[in-house]
Design an enzyme around this catalytic site. Structure first.
Site, PDB file in Angstrom:
ATOM      1  N   HIS A  30       0.980  -0.901   0.098  1.00 31.40           N
ATOM      2  CA  HIS A  30       0.280   0.115  -0.055  1.00 31.40           C
ATOM      3  C   HIS A  30       0.930   1.368   0.359  1.00 31.40           C
ATOM      4  O   HIS A  30       2.044   0.981  -0.092  1.00 31.40           O
ATOM      5  CB  HIS A  30      -1.363   0.041   0.875  1.00 31.40           C
ATOM      6  CG  HIS A  30      -0.056   0.008   2.658  1.00 31.40           C
ATOM      7  ND1 HIS A  30      -0.261  -1.034   3.511  1.00 31.40           N
ATOM      8  CD2 HIS A  30      -0.652   1.253   3.728  1.00 31.40           C
ATOM      9  CE1 HIS A  30       0.810  -0.814   4.334  1.00 31.40           C
ATOM     10  NE2 HIS A  30       0.116   0.003   4.474  1.00 31.40           N
ATOM     11  N   HIS A  53       1.282   3.879   2.183  1.00 29.62           N
ATOM     12  CA  HIS A  53       1.362   4.562   3.175  1.00 29.62           C
ATOM     13  C   HIS A  53       3.374   4.888   3.039  1.00 29.62           C
ATOM     14  O   HIS A  53       4.344   3.713   2.532  1.00 29.62           O
ATOM     15  CB  HIS A  53       1.573   3.600   4.536  1.00 29.62           C
ATOM     16  CG  HIS A  53       0.476   4.170   4.765  1.00 29.62           C
ATOM     17  ND1 HIS A  53      -0.440   3.363   5.752  1.00 29.62           N
ATOM     18  CD2 HIS A  53      -0.690   4.685   4.087  1.00 29.62           C
ATOM     19  CE1 HIS A  53      -1.978   3.946   5.997  1.00 29.62           C
ATOM     20  NE2 HIS A  53      -1.768   5.274   4.873  1.00 29.62           N
ATOM     21  N   ASP A  82       5.855   4.543   5.151  1.00 26.84           N
ATOM     22  CA  ASP A  82       6.396   3.595   5.343  1.00 26.84           C
ATOM     23  C   ASP A  82       6.381   2.322   5.305  1.00 26.84           C
ATOM     24  O   ASP A  82       6.666   0.747   5.698  1.00 26.84           O
ATOM     25  CB  ASP A  82       6.118   3.158   6.817  1.00 26.84           C
ATOM     26  CG  ASP A  82       4.372   2.853   7.235  1.00 26.84           C
ATOM     27  OD1 ASP A  82       3.892   3.327   7.187  1.00 26.84           O
ATOM     28  OD2 ASP A  82       4.446   1.996   8.708  1.00 26.84           O
ATOM     29  N   HIS A  83       6.221   2.212   4.261  1.00 26.16           N
ATOM     30  CA  HIS A  83       5.696   0.830   3.317  1.00 26.16           C
ATOM     31  C   HIS A  83       6.626   1.090   1.597  1.00 26.16           C
ATOM     32  O   HIS A  83       6.872   0.052   0.681  1.00 26.16           O
ATOM     33  CB  HIS A  83       4.179   0.065   2.858  1.00 26.16           C
ATOM     34  CG  HIS A  83       4.151   0.069   4.453  1.00 26.16           C
ATOM     35  ND1 HIS A  83       3.615  -1.493   4.925  1.00 26.16           N
ATOM     36  CD2 HIS A  83       3.703   1.025   5.625  1.00 26.16           C
ATOM     37  CE1 HIS A  83       3.264  -1.353   5.669  1.00 26.16           C
ATOM     38  NE2 HIS A  83       3.450   0.115   6.530  1.00 26.16           N
ATOM     39  N   HIS A 136      -7.605  -0.579   5.274  1.00 26.90           N
ATOM     40  CA  HIS A 136      -6.845   0.349   5.850  1.00 26.90           C
ATOM     41  C   HIS A 136      -6.323   1.369   5.165  1.00 26.90           C
ATOM     42  O   HIS A 136      -5.902   2.357   5.088  1.00 26.90           O
ATOM     43  CB  HIS A 136      -5.852  -0.688   6.805  1.00 26.90           C
ATOM     44  CG  HIS A 136      -3.965  -0.163   6.815  1.00 26.90           C
ATOM     45  ND1 HIS A 136      -4.141   0.511   7.957  1.00 26.90           N
ATOM     46  CD2 HIS A 136      -2.859   0.849   6.057  1.00 26.90           C
ATOM     47  CE1 HIS A 136      -3.082   0.732   7.756  1.00 26.90           C
ATOM     48  NE2 HIS A 136      -1.947   1.138   6.991  1.00 26.90           N
ATOM     49  N   ASP A 165      -0.353  -4.119   6.376  1.00 26.12           N
ATOM     50  CA  ASP A 165      -0.661  -3.476   7.109  1.00 26.12           C
ATOM     51  C   ASP A 165      -2.187  -3.824   7.972  1.00 26.12           C
ATOM     52  O   ASP A 165      -3.444  -3.036   8.058  1.00 26.12           O
ATOM     53  CB  ASP A 165      -0.784  -2.159   7.787  1.00 26.12           C
ATOM     54  CG  ASP A 165       0.809  -1.717   8.035  1.00 26.12           C
ATOM     55  OD1 ASP A 165       1.425  -2.480   7.777  1.00 26.12           O
ATOM     56  OD2 ASP A 165       0.661  -0.791   7.563  1.00 26.12           O
ATOM     57  N   HIS A 201       4.525  -4.969  10.653  1.00 26.53           N
ATOM     58  CA  HIS A 201       4.498  -3.947  11.907  1.00 26.53           C
ATOM     59  C   HIS A 201       5.258  -5.226  13.631  1.00 26.53           C
ATOM     60  O   HIS A 201       4.593  -6.023  13.269  1.00 26.53           O
ATOM     61  CB  HIS A 201       3.955  -3.175  12.045  1.00 26.53           C
ATOM     62  CG  HIS A 201       3.658  -1.885  11.164  1.00 26.53           C
ATOM     63  ND1 HIS A 201       4.758  -0.896  11.655  1.00 26.53           N
ATOM     64  CD2 HIS A 201       3.607  -1.678  10.630  1.00 26.53           C
ATOM     65  CE1 HIS A 201       3.906  -0.087  10.630  1.00 26.53           C
ATOM     66  NE2 HIS A 201       2.940  -0.078   9.768  1.00 26.53           N
TER      67      HIS A 201
HETATM   68 FE    FE Z   1       2.608   0.453   8.053  1.00 27.66          FE
HETATM   69 ZN    ZN Z   2       0.329   1.525   6.613  1.00 25.23          ZN
END
Ligand code: FE
Ligand code: ZN
Length: 245
Positions: free
Chosen positions: A58, A60, A62-63, A116, A135, A173
């Protein structure tokens, strides 16, 4: 047959796990959801692996934050959700439900799991009995509903629950301890959950990671998978959002 894949976990940011996957026959090397680039490039280099692909679950940051720098350094091919292409400008290949992607001889099927984020996908490697879920599903938990509904997330988890029980689940995570504490408020008498938490407390106190998990373990202990209706799911998700531990 044992999986030919070698899998390395690279912890990043505060609690992200970046998965580095190497296929020894062809030498192909894949990064799943690179939050950052430098430790991934360093790890691959130390092992003599050349990164050939990135798969994003996805958009985001942090990905996807490492996409550009890893591509610049390696020329790798970046695959991600078609529905989020506008938010992942580094994508080379857009995929959707039912598409197949390959790492050498190993095939993965794309599963759409929106909630998400609106275009979130998972990668299921059936032969290898592995799934990369980003996530969506966490050990004893699930992703927050930023761009979707409880109904969608409920059906995502019910769908994942139908994968073979021995399937290893690679989450993005380390949220296991906090998730487990919440899970115990829902099912304090669940013996599998109580026992799992003893192990998780010990592992985390020793700085060990608790991912991957398995579908069997989640079916036994995950309060978000262990619901009978979407309404019950929604109530639990809502309670978890306000849960301070
Ligand atoms: Fe994440
Ligand atoms: Zn995420």
């Amino acid at each position: 047959m044992p999986s030919p894949l070698e899998i390395v976990c690279i912890p990043a940011l505060s609690d992200n796990y970046i998965w580095l996957v190497h296929e020894p026959k062809t030498g192909e090397t894949l990064v799943i959801d690179p939050a950052v680039a430098d430790p991934v490039l360093a790890e691959a280099e130390a092992r003599g692996w050349k990164i050939s692909q990135i798969w994003n679950t996805h958009w985001h940051p942090d990905h996807t934050g490492g996409n550009q720098a890893i591509k610049q350094a390696t020329g790798c091919l970046i695959t991600g959700p078609a529905a989020e292409a506008a938010r992942i400008p580094t994508l080379d290949r857009r995929v959707a439900e039912g598409d197949r992607v390959r790492l050498g001889p190993v095939e993965a099927a794309v599963i759409e799991v929106p909630a998400h984020t609106a275009g979130h996908i998972a990668y299921h490697l059936a032969q290898e009995e592995m799934v990369f879920v980003g996530d969506t599903l966490f050990a004893m938990g699930c992703g927050r509903l930023f761009e979707g509904t409880a109904e969608q997330m409920h059906s995502n988890l019910q769908r994942l629950a139908k994968l073979p029980p021995e399937t290893r689940v690679y989450c993005a995570h380390e949220y296991t301890l906090a998730n487990g504490r919440f899970a115990l408020t829902i099912e304090p008498e669940n013996q599998a959950l109580v026992e799992r938490m003893v192990q998780v407390e010990k592992a985390r106190a020793g700085g060990e990671r608790t991912v991957p998990t398995t579908i069997a373990l989640e079916r036994a202990t995950n309060p978000f998978m262990r619901v009978s209706t979407a309404d019950e799911f929604a109530a639990r998700r809502h309670a978890k959002d306000g849960y301070k531990g």
